[in-house]
Design a protein around this motif. Structure first.
Motif, PDB file in Angstrom:
ATOM      1  N   LEU A 118      35.167 -25.990 -30.082  1.00 24.01           N
ATOM      2  CA  LEU A 118      36.073 -25.159 -29.232  1.00 24.01           C
ATOM      3  C   LEU A 118      37.110 -24.912 -29.673  1.00 24.01           C
ATOM      4  CD1 LEU A 118      35.328 -24.714 -26.116  1.00 24.01           C
ATOM      5  CD2 LEU A 118      36.487 -26.953 -25.567  1.00 24.01           C
ATOM      6  N   ALA A 119      37.977 -23.732 -29.502  1.00 23.80           N
ATOM      7  CA  ALA A 119      39.363 -23.262 -29.798  1.00 23.80           C
ATOM      8  C   ALA A 119      40.168 -24.358 -29.423  1.00 23.80           C
ATOM      9  CB  ALA A 119      39.550 -22.044 -29.570  1.00 23.80           C
ATOM     10  N   LYS A 120      41.369 -24.710 -30.132  1.00 25.68           N
ATOM     11  CA  LYS A 120      42.432 -25.723 -30.000  1.00 25.68           C
ATOM     12  C   LYS A 120      43.018 -25.356 -28.355  1.00 25.68           C
ATOM     13  CE  LYS A 120      46.309 -28.160 -31.390  1.00 25.68           C
ATOM     14  NZ  LYS A 120      46.417 -28.989 -30.171  1.00 25.68           N
ATOM     15  N   ASP A 121      43.444 -24.057 -28.083  1.00 24.57           N
ATOM     16  CA  ASP A 121      44.028 -23.745 -27.050  1.00 24.57           C
ATOM     17  C   ASP A 121      43.104 -23.883 -25.816  1.00 24.57           C
ATOM     18  OD1 ASP A 121      42.480 -21.673 -27.896  1.00 24.57           O
ATOM     19  OD2 ASP A 121      43.651 -20.072 -26.993  1.00 24.57           O
ATOM     20  N   LEU A 122      41.859 -23.604 -25.912  1.00 29.32           N
ATOM     21  CA  LEU A 122      40.988 -23.918 -24.786  1.00 29.32           C
ATOM     22  C   LEU A 122      40.799 -25.409 -24.478  1.00 29.32           C
ATOM     23  CD1 LEU A 122      39.039 -22.481 -22.832  1.00 29.32           C
ATOM     24  CD2 LEU A 122      37.306 -22.130 -24.479  1.00 29.32           C
ATOM     25  N   LYS A 123      40.476 -25.996 -25.537  1.00 25.36           N
ATOM     26  CA  LYS A 123      40.480 -27.666 -25.541  1.00 25.36           C
ATOM     27  C   LYS A 123      41.734 -28.097 -24.614  1.00 25.36           C
ATOM     28  CE  LYS A 123      39.408 -31.561 -28.241  1.00 25.36           C
ATOM     29  NZ  LYS A 123      39.266 -32.314 -29.422  1.00 25.36           N
ATOM     30  N   ASP A 124      42.764 -27.731 -25.010  1.00 26.92           N
ATOM     31  CA  ASP A 124      44.038 -28.107 -24.512  1.00 26.92           C
ATOM     32  C   ASP A 124      44.145 -27.906 -23.176  1.00 26.92           C
ATOM     33  OD1 ASP A 124      44.691 -29.229 -26.996  1.00 26.92           O
ATOM     34  OD2 ASP A 124      45.964 -27.587 -27.329  1.00 26.92           O
ATOM     35  N   LYS A 125      43.885 -26.656 -22.847  1.00 27.27           N
ATOM     36  CA  LYS A 125      43.679 -26.015 -21.385  1.00 27.27           C
ATOM     37  C   LYS A 125      42.595 -27.046 -20.479  1.00 27.27           C
ATOM     38  CE  LYS A 125      42.945 -21.995 -18.252  1.00 27.27           C
ATOM     39  NZ  LYS A 125      43.262 -22.965 -17.031  1.00 27.27           N
ATOM     40  N   LEU A 126      41.621 -27.238 -21.094  1.00 30.36           N
ATOM     41  CA  LEU A 126      40.663 -28.004 -20.500  1.00 30.36           C
ATOM     42  C   LEU A 126      41.050 -29.459 -20.266  1.00 30.36           C
ATOM     43  CD1 LEU A 126      37.798 -27.974 -19.186  1.00 30.36           C
ATOM     44  CD2 LEU A 126      36.892 -28.596 -21.533  1.00 30.36           C
ATOM     45  N   THR A 127      41.806 -29.971 -21.313  1.00 25.93           N
ATOM     46  CA  THR A 127      42.495 -31.274 -21.188  1.00 25.93           C
ATOM     47  C   THR A 127      43.371 -31.621 -20.139  1.00 25.93           C
ATOM     48  OG1 THR A 127      42.002 -31.610 -23.526  1.00 25.93           O
ATOM     49  CG2 THR A 127      43.682 -33.006 -22.343  1.00 25.93           C
ATOM     50  N   ASN A 128      44.359 -30.404 -20.096  1.00 27.94           N
ATOM     51  CA  ASN A 128      45.422 -30.386 -18.925  1.00 27.94           C
ATOM     52  C   ASN A 128      44.895 -30.374 -17.586  1.00 27.94           C
ATOM     53  OD1 ASN A 128      47.519 -30.515 -20.873  1.00 27.94           O
ATOM     54  ND2 ASN A 128      47.605 -28.303 -21.071  1.00 27.94           N
ATOM     55  N   ASP A 129      43.803 -29.369 -17.493  1.00 36.10           N
ATOM     56  CA  ASP A 129      43.290 -29.260 -16.255  1.00 36.10           C
ATOM     57  C   ASP A 129      42.368 -30.579 -15.646  1.00 36.10           C
ATOM     58  OD1 ASP A 129      43.947 -26.587 -16.332  1.00 36.10           O
ATOM     59  OD2 ASP A 129      41.924 -25.793 -16.406  1.00 36.10           O
ATOM     60  N   ILE A 130      41.758 -31.116 -16.487  1.00 36.15           N
ATOM     61  CA  ILE A 130      41.308 -32.426 -15.889  1.00 36.15           C
ATOM     62  C   ILE A 130      42.084 -33.651 -15.974  1.00 36.15           C
ATOM     63  CG2 ILE A 130      39.801 -34.092 -16.987  1.00 36.15           C
ATOM     64  CD1 ILE A 130      38.109 -32.170 -18.608  1.00 36.15           C
ATOM     65  N   GLN A 131      43.324 -33.473 -16.730  1.00 36.70           N
ATOM     66  CA  GLN A 131      44.365 -34.690 -16.367  1.00 36.70           C
ATOM     67  C   GLN A 131      45.124 -34.274 -15.141  1.00 36.70           C
ATOM     68  OE1 GLN A 131      46.950 -34.328 -20.179  1.00 36.70           O
ATOM     69  NE2 GLN A 131      45.763 -35.934 -20.908  1.00 36.70           N
ATOM     70  N   GLN A 132      45.194 -33.207 -14.809  1.00 34.10           N
ATOM     71  CA  GLN A 132      45.933 -32.894 -13.473  1.00 34.10           C
ATOM     72  C   GLN A 132      45.017 -33.334 -12.311  1.00 34.10           C
ATOM     73  OE1 GLN A 132      46.876 -28.723 -13.387  1.00 34.10           O
ATOM     74  NE2 GLN A 132      49.073 -29.201 -14.604  1.00 34.10           N
ATOM     75  N   LYS A 133      43.683 -33.094 -12.476  1.00 32.29           N
ATOM     76  CA  LYS A 133      42.796 -33.774 -11.185  1.00 32.29           C
ATOM     77  C   LYS A 133      42.587 -34.974 -11.137  1.00 32.29           C
ATOM     78  CE  LYS A 133      40.259 -29.078 -10.904  1.00 32.29           C
ATOM     79  NZ  LYS A 133      40.754 -28.174 -11.680  1.00 32.29           N
ATOM     80  N   THR A 134      42.565 -35.599 -12.324  1.00 33.71           N
ATOM     81  CA  THR A 134      42.142 -37.184 -12.225  1.00 33.71           C
ATOM     82  C   THR A 134      43.640 -37.903 -12.255  1.00 33.71           C
ATOM     83  OG1 THR A 134      42.262 -37.378 -14.830  1.00 33.71           O
ATOM     84  CG2 THR A 134      40.146 -36.570 -13.544  1.00 33.71           C
ATOM     85  N   GLY A 135      44.595 -37.400 -12.578  1.00 38.09           N
ATOM     86  CA  GLY A 135      45.728 -37.999 -12.787  1.00 38.09           C
ATOM     87  C   GLY A 135      45.745 -39.194 -13.642  1.00 38.09           C
TER      88      GLY A 135
END
Length: 185
Positions: A118-135
């Protein structure tokens, strides 16, 4: 002897001890490295279970499997485990400590399966989205599986999202077979 109870007691005691000293993260990193060594090298458990191997050699082996420089709290823990001849339970103790730490620190373990890295920017976006949803914080474990053809599979706790091309093709094939069966009847 209930290995689960004994292992949990040791892991909880280590966690409480490390937390009191403010080194639970350092111990976590040492424990994770040791758990990874157990996972990658099955012979490690067999060697530690060998009653003929001297305690000093076992200690040296555990220390090297946990990383070059382990913290003093982890060092004391290993000494205690060896002193009471509990080295056969060490792998379970590691897994329980990891679980306790992740729960305490609200760390979510994400398993990501893709056909290509996975491209780094896509992985970072995915990480941020999941972190926001899970806290909580995210620890990624990325796995490459070319059989997925494309897309991705995400596993977190008891949740799995399968957006792989291979799964979509299987669903289409199943639907076509069902329609074909219905028209034949």
């Amino acid at each position: 002897m209930d290995i689960g109870i004994i292992s949990a007691r040791y892991a909880r005691a280590l966690f409480a001890f490390a937390k009191d000293r403010g080194t639970e993260t350092r111990v976590y990193n040492d424990i994770k490295m040791l758990a990874t060594s157990f996972e990658k090298e099955a012979a490690l458990k067999e060697v530690l279970d060998n009653p003929v191997l001297p305690e000093t050699d076992k200690k040296r082996l555990i220390r090297s499997a946990a990383g070059i420089e382990v913290c003093p709290e982890f060092e004391r823990f290993i000494q205690l485990v060896l002193q009471y001849k509990r080295e056969s339970l060490l792998q379970i103790m590691c897994l329980i400590y990891i679980s306790l730490y992740r729960k305490e620190k609200n760390i979510n373990r994400i398993y990501l399966y893709t056909a290509v890295p996975l491209a780094k920017d896509l992985k970072d976006k995915l990480t941020n989205d999941i972190q926001q949803k899970t806290g909580g914080t995210i620890e990624f474990s990325e796995h490459i599986n070319p059989e997925l053809i494309g897309g991705l599979i995400i596993r977190m706790n008891n949740y799995q999202m399968d957006a792989s091309v291979a799964s979509q093709l299987k669903r289409v094939k199943k639907q076509l077979m069902e329609k074909n069966r219905q028209t034949e009847e």
